[in-house]
Design a protein around this motif. Structure first.
Motif, PDB file in Angstrom:
ATOM      1  N   GLN A   1      -2.962  10.836   3.966  1.00  0.00           N
ATOM      2  CA  GLN A   1      -3.867  11.990   3.878  1.00  0.00           C
ATOM      3  C   GLN A   1      -3.279  13.124   3.037  1.00  0.00           C
TER       4      GLN A   1
ATOM      5  N   GLY B   1      -2.543  -0.058  17.048  1.00  0.00           N
ATOM      6  CA  GLY B   1      -2.556  -1.431  17.570  1.00  0.00           C
ATOM      7  C   GLY B   1      -3.978  -1.903  17.856  1.00  0.00           C
TER       8      GLY B   1
ATOM      9  N   SER C   1     -12.639  -5.147  17.067  1.00  0.00           N
ATOM     10  CA  SER C   1     -12.083  -4.985  15.719  1.00  0.00           C
ATOM     11  C   SER C   1     -13.080  -4.282  14.803  1.00  0.00           C
TER      12      SER C   1
ATOM     13  N   GLY D   1      -2.844   1.075   5.989  1.00  0.00           N
ATOM     14  CA  GLY D   1      -3.392   1.010   7.352  1.00  0.00           C
ATOM     15  C   GLY D   1      -2.348   0.444   8.298  1.00  0.00           C
TER      16      GLY D   1
ATOM     17  N   ALA E   1      -0.598   1.409  10.794  1.00  0.00           N
ATOM     18  CA  ALA E   1      -0.567   1.610  12.250  1.00  0.00           C
ATOM     19  C   ALA E   1      -1.722   0.891  12.949  1.00  0.00           C
TER      20      ALA E   1
ATOM     21  N   TYR F   1      -8.121  -7.189   1.362  1.00  0.00           N
ATOM     22  CA  TYR F   1      -8.745  -7.970   2.440  1.00  0.00           C
ATOM     23  C   TYR F   1      -9.890  -7.275   3.138  1.00  0.00           C
TER      24      TYR F   1
HETATM   25  N1  LIG Z   1     -10.526 -10.191   5.243  1.00  0.00           N
HETATM   26  C1  LIG Z   1     -10.170 -10.599   6.432  1.00  0.00           C
HETATM   27  O1  LIG Z   1     -10.019 -11.787   6.673  1.00  0.00           O
HETATM   28  C2  LIG Z   1      -9.937  -9.586   7.510  1.00  0.00           C
HETATM   29  C3  LIG Z   1      -9.442  -9.985   8.766  1.00  0.00           C
HETATM   30  C4  LIG Z   1      -9.196  -9.011   9.720  1.00  0.00           C
HETATM   31  C5  LIG Z   1      -9.482  -7.679   9.433  1.00  0.00           C
HETATM   32  N2  LIG Z   1      -9.999  -7.360   8.223  1.00  0.00           N
HETATM   33  C6  LIG Z   1     -10.264  -5.962   7.842  1.00  0.00           C
HETATM   34  O2  LIG Z   1      -9.069  -5.259   7.932  1.00  0.00           O
HETATM   35  C7  LIG Z   1      -9.343  -3.897   8.081  1.00  0.00           C
HETATM   36  C8  LIG Z   1      -8.419  -3.335   9.157  1.00  0.00           C
HETATM   37  O3  LIG Z   1      -8.767  -3.893  10.413  1.00  0.00           O
HETATM   38  P1  LIG Z   1      -8.003  -3.428  11.708  1.00  0.00           P
HETATM   39  O4  LIG Z   1      -8.617  -4.182  12.853  1.00  0.00           O
HETATM   40  O5  LIG Z   1      -6.532  -3.461  11.496  1.00  0.00           O
HETATM   41  O6  LIG Z   1      -8.488  -1.905  11.803  1.00  0.00           O
HETATM   42  P2  LIG Z   1      -7.799  -0.668  12.549  1.00  0.00           P
HETATM   43  O7  LIG Z   1      -7.015  -1.158  13.717  1.00  0.00           O
HETATM   44  O8  LIG Z   1      -8.859   0.368  12.757  1.00  0.00           O
HETATM   45  O9  LIG Z   1      -6.767  -0.135  11.464  1.00  0.00           O
HETATM   46  C9  LIG Z   1      -7.152   0.478  10.288  1.00  0.00           C
HETATM   47  C10 LIG Z   1      -6.057   1.477   9.925  1.00  0.00           C
HETATM   48  O10 LIG Z   1      -6.292   1.965   8.617  1.00  0.00           O
HETATM   49  C11 LIG Z   1      -5.928   3.317   8.578  1.00  0.00           C
HETATM   50  N3  LIG Z   1      -6.597   3.908   7.431  1.00  0.00           N
HETATM   51  C12 LIG Z   1      -7.875   4.353   7.299  1.00  0.00           C
HETATM   52  N4  LIG Z   1      -8.073   4.820   6.048  1.00  0.00           N
HETATM   53  C13 LIG Z   1      -6.900   4.662   5.384  1.00  0.00           C
HETATM   54  C14 LIG Z   1      -6.454   4.956   4.054  1.00  0.00           C
HETATM   55  N5  LIG Z   1      -7.273   5.520   3.159  1.00  0.00           N
HETATM   56  N6  LIG Z   1      -5.176   4.652   3.717  1.00  0.00           N
HETATM   57  C15 LIG Z   1      -4.343   4.070   4.607  1.00  0.00           C
HETATM   58  N7  LIG Z   1      -4.687   3.780   5.879  1.00  0.00           N
HETATM   59  C16 LIG Z   1      -5.955   4.063   6.248  1.00  0.00           C
HETATM   60  C17 LIG Z   1      -6.330   3.856   9.929  1.00  0.00           C
HETATM   61  O11 LIG Z   1      -5.532   4.977  10.225  1.00  0.00           O
HETATM   62  P3  LIG Z   1      -6.178   6.295  10.946  1.00  0.00           P
HETATM   63  O12 LIG Z   1      -7.209   5.756  11.925  1.00  0.00           O
HETATM   64  O13 LIG Z   1      -5.048   6.970  11.603  1.00  0.00           O
HETATM   65  O14 LIG Z   1      -6.822   7.066   9.847  1.00  0.00           O
HETATM   66  C18 LIG Z   1      -6.014   2.683  10.850  1.00  0.00           C
HETATM   67  O15 LIG Z   1      -4.693   2.780  11.389  1.00  0.00           O
HETATM   68  C19 LIG Z   1     -10.837  -3.804   8.405  1.00  0.00           C
HETATM   69  O16 LIG Z   1     -11.542  -3.377   7.252  1.00  0.00           O
HETATM   70  C20 LIG Z   1     -11.215  -5.202   8.742  1.00  0.00           C
HETATM   71  O17 LIG Z   1     -12.563  -5.473   8.431  1.00  0.00           O
HETATM   72  C21 LIG Z   1     -10.219  -8.276   7.258  1.00  0.00           C
END
Ligand SMILES: NC(=O)c1ccc[n+]([C@@H]2O[C@H](COP(=O)([O-])OP(=O)(O)OC[C@H]3O[C@@H](n4cnc5c(N)ncnc54)[C@H](OP(=O)(O)O)[C@@H]3O)[C@@H](O)[C@H]2O)c1
Length: 347
Positions: A192, A339, A42, A149, A151, A236
């Motif tokens: 984007q 995913g 992650s 985010g 996807a 988050y």
């Molecule tokens: N606070 C909490 O308890 C908690 C728990 C779990 C996760 N998180 C956080 O949640 C975030 C997402 O985690 P994840 O595992 O789902 O990551 P992930 O699978 O990498 O997904 C992140 C998604 O965000 C998209 N993205 C990037 N920049 C963006 C923008 N400016 N606008 C819209 N979409 C954008 C990416 O798309 P592209 O790659 O196609 O650009 C990607 O699909 C992380 O920062 C993680 O630290 C927090």
């Protein structure tokens, strides 16, 4: 008996990850040794490797937030758990290993017959999505939600749970994620090339009831502009911490995170003080687990039940053997993954 685990040798890029072979850990009193079948890869793992996540341990450490495995050995004083039983846990770090010892109270039983990679996706991504939706935003059927985010790992979980909750959904993603977002029942917005605030007001006229925002910093304030009166932004994390500045080894991300936390505080206060009843609230799975451990257990059991009933189906982007953790993190760090990436036990 020997086992393999991954360690982060210094805060930095993927070259900080090493595969080590060593003696298997022995469970202490009250602990259970688990043979790990699957552990998720992650963004928080990458942020810990970079030294910018609030939960980052001192180096050297073994990354890995979540795991599903089989009970392999019991420490003294452990009862009501059987050898061979399948369990899940969220140790926050340490799961990139063949064997892990954990306190018995951290383990939650997983029904047999479920796929280990799909089950492990529930621990971090789906609990985050479920608690934000039902405990922070408290959504109701027919409401509208904007999922940023959409996807990604948490994003696809939010879409599946939003569908079950009867929400009308919009999801920001890059063009490569648009089809997945459409397939999961939301209207994709290309972050984007489009202004999501304008798009939301064009598509809904008055705005949405809830926004789920992992991007952070000024993005949270833009998200607030997409709300209708009485709506809530659940913030988050700070994808900007790693995607905005690029992955680093000099740890400037830590400064970015402190700045991010201060800005977050201002937005929370602004949401309360400014007219329009549009609030910004933070969510953190680890904080809520510490404050309300019963909710964590209860919500994972609910999600495992939904998985068993095939009402949710985690999207597994790719499965890698444990020893390929570096490759898996490189792939996630580059972006565009649809995913969840999962490290699975060989064979
Ligand atoms: N606070 C909490 O308890 C908690 C728990 C779990 C996760 N998180 C956080 O949640 C975030 C997402 O985690 P994840 O595992 O789902 O990551 P992930 O699978 O990498 O997904 C992140 C998604 O965000 C998209 N993205 C990037 N920049 C963006 C923008 N400016 N606008 C819209 N979409 C954008 C990416 O798309 P592209 O790659 O196609 O650009 C990607 O699909 C992380 O920062 C993680 O630290 C927090």
């Amino acid at each position: 008996m020997r086992h393999t685990r991954i360690i982060v040798t210094h805060y930095g890029g993927p070259d900080a990850l090493r595969v080590v072979e060593e003696e298997c850990p022995e469970p202490k009193a009250g602990e259970v040794r688990v043979r790990v079948l699957a552990t998720g890869v992650s963004l928080p793992d990458i942020m810990a490797r970079e030294g910018i996540h609030p939960e980052t341990p001192p180096v050297p450490f073994t990354p890995g937030w979540d795991l599903v495995g089989v009970v392999d050995r019991l420490g003294d004083g452990v009862s009501e758990i059987e050898l061979g039983q399948r369990v899940a846990a969220m140790p926050i770090h340490g799961a990139y290993a063949e064997f892990v010892c954990l306190p018995q109270r951290e383990l939650i039983p997983v029904p047999s017959g479920l796929d280990a990679a799909e089950s492990v996706s529930l621990v971090l991504n789906y609990i985050t999505a479920y608690q934000m939706m039902h405990r922070s935003a408290k959504v109701k059927p027919g409401q509208r939600a904007l999922i940023h985010g959409a996807a990604g790992g948490v994003g696809t979980a939010l879409l599946q749970l939003g569908c079950l909750a009867g929400l009308e959904m919009y999801g920001t993603c890059s063009p490569r994620g648009a089809q997945a977002v459409t397939d999961l029942g939301a209207i994709p917005i290309d972050y984007q090339h489009q202004d999501f605030v304008k798009e939301i007001h064009r598509l809904t006229s008055e705005g949405v009831d809830a926004v789920f925002d992992p991007i952070g910093l000024s993005h949270l304030w833009h998200s607030r502009k997409a709300l209708r009166p009485g709506g809530k932004v659940v913030g988050y994390d700070l994808i900007t911490s790693i995607r905005g500045e690029g992955l680093t080894s000099g740890r400037p991300g830590r400064r970015q995170r402190f700045r991010g936390t201060a800005i977050f505080g201002l937005y929370i206060a602004g949401g309360w003080l400014l007219p329009g009843r549009r609030r910004v609230v933070p969510y953190s799975i680890q904080t809520l687990k510490r404050l309300k451990p019963k909710w964590f257990r209860q919500d994972l059991i609910t999600l495992l039940d939904l998985l068993q009933q095939q009402k949710i189906k985690p999207l597994i982007a790719q499965r890698f053997p444990l020893a390929e953790a570096r490759h898996a993190q490189e792939l996630l760090g580059k972006g565009g993954v649809i995913g969840k990436i999962v490290l699975v036990r060989n064979g």
